[in-house]
Design an enzyme around this catalytic site. Structure first.
Site, mmCIF file in Angstrom:
data_model
loop_
_atom_site.group_PDB
_atom_site.id
_atom_site.type_symbol
_atom_site.label_atom_id
_atom_site.label_comp_id
_atom_site.label_asym_id
_atom_site.label_seq_id
_atom_site.Cartn_x
_atom_site.Cartn_y
_atom_site.Cartn_z
ATOM 1 N N ASP A 9 34.166 31.396 51.530
ATOM 2 C CA ASP A 9 35.348 31.891 52.224
ATOM 3 C C ASP A 9 35.325 33.424 52.094
ATOM 4 O OD1 ASP A 9 38.143 31.964 53.165
ATOM 5 O OD2 ASP A 9 38.578 32.518 51.092
ATOM 6 N N THR A 13 38.361 35.605 48.534
ATOM 7 C CA THR A 13 37.243 35.025 47.773
ATOM 8 C C THR A 13 36.155 36.075 47.554
ATOM 9 O OG1 THR A 13 37.754 32.830 48.581
ATOM 10 C CG2 THR A 13 35.499 33.194 47.779
ATOM 11 N N ARG A 40 50.289 38.851 54.293
ATOM 12 C CA ARG A 40 49.261 37.820 54.048
ATOM 13 C C ARG A 40 49.860 36.403 54.138
ATOM 14 N NH1 ARG A 40 44.176 35.712 54.387
ATOM 15 N NH2 ARG A 40 43.554 34.587 52.519
ATOM 16 N N SER A 115 34.642 31.680 57.672
ATOM 17 C CA SER A 115 35.970 32.281 57.531
ATOM 18 C C SER A 115 36.823 32.131 58.776
ATOM 19 C CB SER A 115 35.780 33.774 57.224
ATOM 20 O OG SER A 115 37.000 34.470 57.284
ATOM 21 N N ASN A 116 38.130 32.263 58.543
ATOM 22 C CA ASN A 116 39.087 32.372 59.642
ATOM 23 C C ASN A 116 38.917 33.687 60.407
ATOM 24 O OD1 ASN A 116 40.573 30.001 59.291
ATOM 25 N ND2 ASN A 116 42.088 30.946 57.936
ATOM 26 N N LYS A 148 41.051 26.821 59.629
ATOM 27 C CA LYS A 148 41.037 26.031 58.410
ATOM 28 C C LYS A 148 42.480 25.647 58.062
ATOM 29 C CE LYS A 148 37.491 28.957 56.241
ATOM 30 N NZ LYS A 148 37.288 29.774 55.028
ATOM 31 N N SER A 172 35.808 28.909 47.472
ATOM 32 C CA SER A 172 37.029 29.539 47.984
ATOM 33 C C SER A 172 38.038 29.711 46.867
ATOM 34 C CB SER A 172 37.643 28.684 49.106
ATOM 35 O OG SER A 172 38.766 29.333 49.668
ATOM 36 N N ASN A 174 41.219 30.012 47.997
ATOM 37 C CA ASN A 174 42.421 29.565 48.713
ATOM 38 C C ASN A 174 42.580 28.049 48.578
ATOM 39 O OD1 ASN A 174 43.482 32.036 50.167
ATOM 40 N ND2 ASN A 174 41.322 32.089 50.753
ATOM 41 N N PHE A 176 44.345 25.760 50.052
ATOM 42 C CA PHE A 176 44.296 24.936 51.271
ATOM 43 C C PHE A 176 42.868 24.811 51.780
ATOM 44 C CE2 PHE A 176 44.568 29.222 52.885
ATOM 45 C CZ PHE A 176 43.779 29.212 54.017
ATOM 46 N N ASP A 177 42.078 25.828 51.535
ATOM 47 C CA ASP A 177 40.679 25.859 51.977
ATOM 48 C C ASP A 177 39.826 24.953 51.078
ATOM 49 O OD1 ASP A 177 38.558 26.799 53.523
ATOM 50 O OD2 ASP A 177 38.331 28.661 52.374
HETATM 51 C C1 LAC Z 1 39.283 32.886 55.288
HETATM 52 C C2 LAC Z 1 40.700 32.789 54.799
HETATM 53 C C3 LAC Z 1 41.058 31.383 54.521
HETATM 54 O O1 LAC Z 1 38.522 33.819 54.976
HETATM 55 O O2 LAC Z 1 40.901 33.484 53.663
HETATM 56 O O3 LAC Z 1 38.912 31.987 56.028
#
Ligand code: LAC
Length: 249
Positions: A9, A13, A40, A115-116, A148, A172, A174, A176-177
């Protein structure tokens, strides 16, 4: 497992989202911490809302919408130039100090970002960091037009790298990730950027819980919603030993 790839991520991360603080505070002195944290929180919320609504817009748009929301809550007005300058801070995040040594020591494996972030945002981040030379690809959910932790987003990793989730370690911070990646079959390492005991101590001791502590409480801990990580690591530099073990070396 026959580990082939380690997939990271990006935001939170490899790159520190808190590094926008200098820019937000310079723009609106005294409000920097609040802007950094709410921005954020809202940015992530908007990714989930847009995915649920079937109204994908790329992460740059979402990031700007979240900033507009955040400034509006304070009744602050930024002219176009100032707004652009603050938003651009997301393209200039600092890599965490443990990222470069970890990637350098993982050279035996294929390494990628998933990544997002929009392709342009990821190119900007990686381009100004020392991490690019270790990475085979920066994969963006933009190719799937869903964020994600939607399983359709994670499918991009196998499509782009030709590596099945069971042959990849996903990393990650995160929650949720972590849950999303685990749900679709990746081996998952959660990097614990804020250790749980430290957070509890700080929350209990704080006379008032400010934006940064509230952010840590909401976004940096293991989720209780969905699958848990296989491993929790204290630093990205714990990864080379874990990866070697998974590869049976
Ligand atoms: C990303 C976000 C979830 O990099 O932090 O995808």
């Amino acid at each position: 497992m026959a580990l082939k790839a380690v997939v990271f991520d990006a935001y939170g991360t490899l790159f520190d989202v808190q590094s926008v603080a200098a820019v937000t505070d310079a723009a609106f002195p005294g409000h920097g911490d609040y802007i950094t944290q709410v921005w954020r929180l809202k940015q992530l919320e908007y990714t989930w809302l847009r995915s649920l609504m079937g109204q994908y817009a790329d992460f740059w748009t979402v990031t700007r919408e979240a900033l507009a929301y955040t400034l509006a809550t304070l009744g602050l007005v930024a002219d176009e130039a100032l707004f652009d300058r603050i938003a651009a801070a997301y393209d200039a995040l600092e890599a965490y100090p443990d990222a470069e040594p970890a990637l350098a020591a993982l050279g035996a494996f294929r390494l990628a970002i998933f990544s997002n972030g929009s392709p342009a945002m990821l190119a900007a981040l990686v381009g100004r960091s020392p991490l690019g030379r270790f990475l085979e690809a920066s994969l963006s959910v933009d190719a799937k037009r869903v964020y994600k932790p939607d399983p359709r987003a994670y499918a991009l990793v196998e499509e782009a790298l030709g590596v099945a989730p069971a042959e990849a370690l996903f990393v990650s911070s995160n929650g949720f990730d972590v849950s999303g990646a685990k749900q679709v079959g990746f081996a998952v390492a959660r990097i614990e950027r804020v250790p749980a005991p430290d957070l509890s101590r700080a929350l209990v001791a704080a006379p008032a819980i400010g934006p940064s502590l509230m952010f840590k409480a909401l976004r940096t801990q293991a989720e209780r919603c969905g699958a848990a990580a296989d491993w929790t690591i204290a630093s990205l530099t714990d990864l080379p030993a874990l990866a070697a073990q998974l590869a049976g070396r």
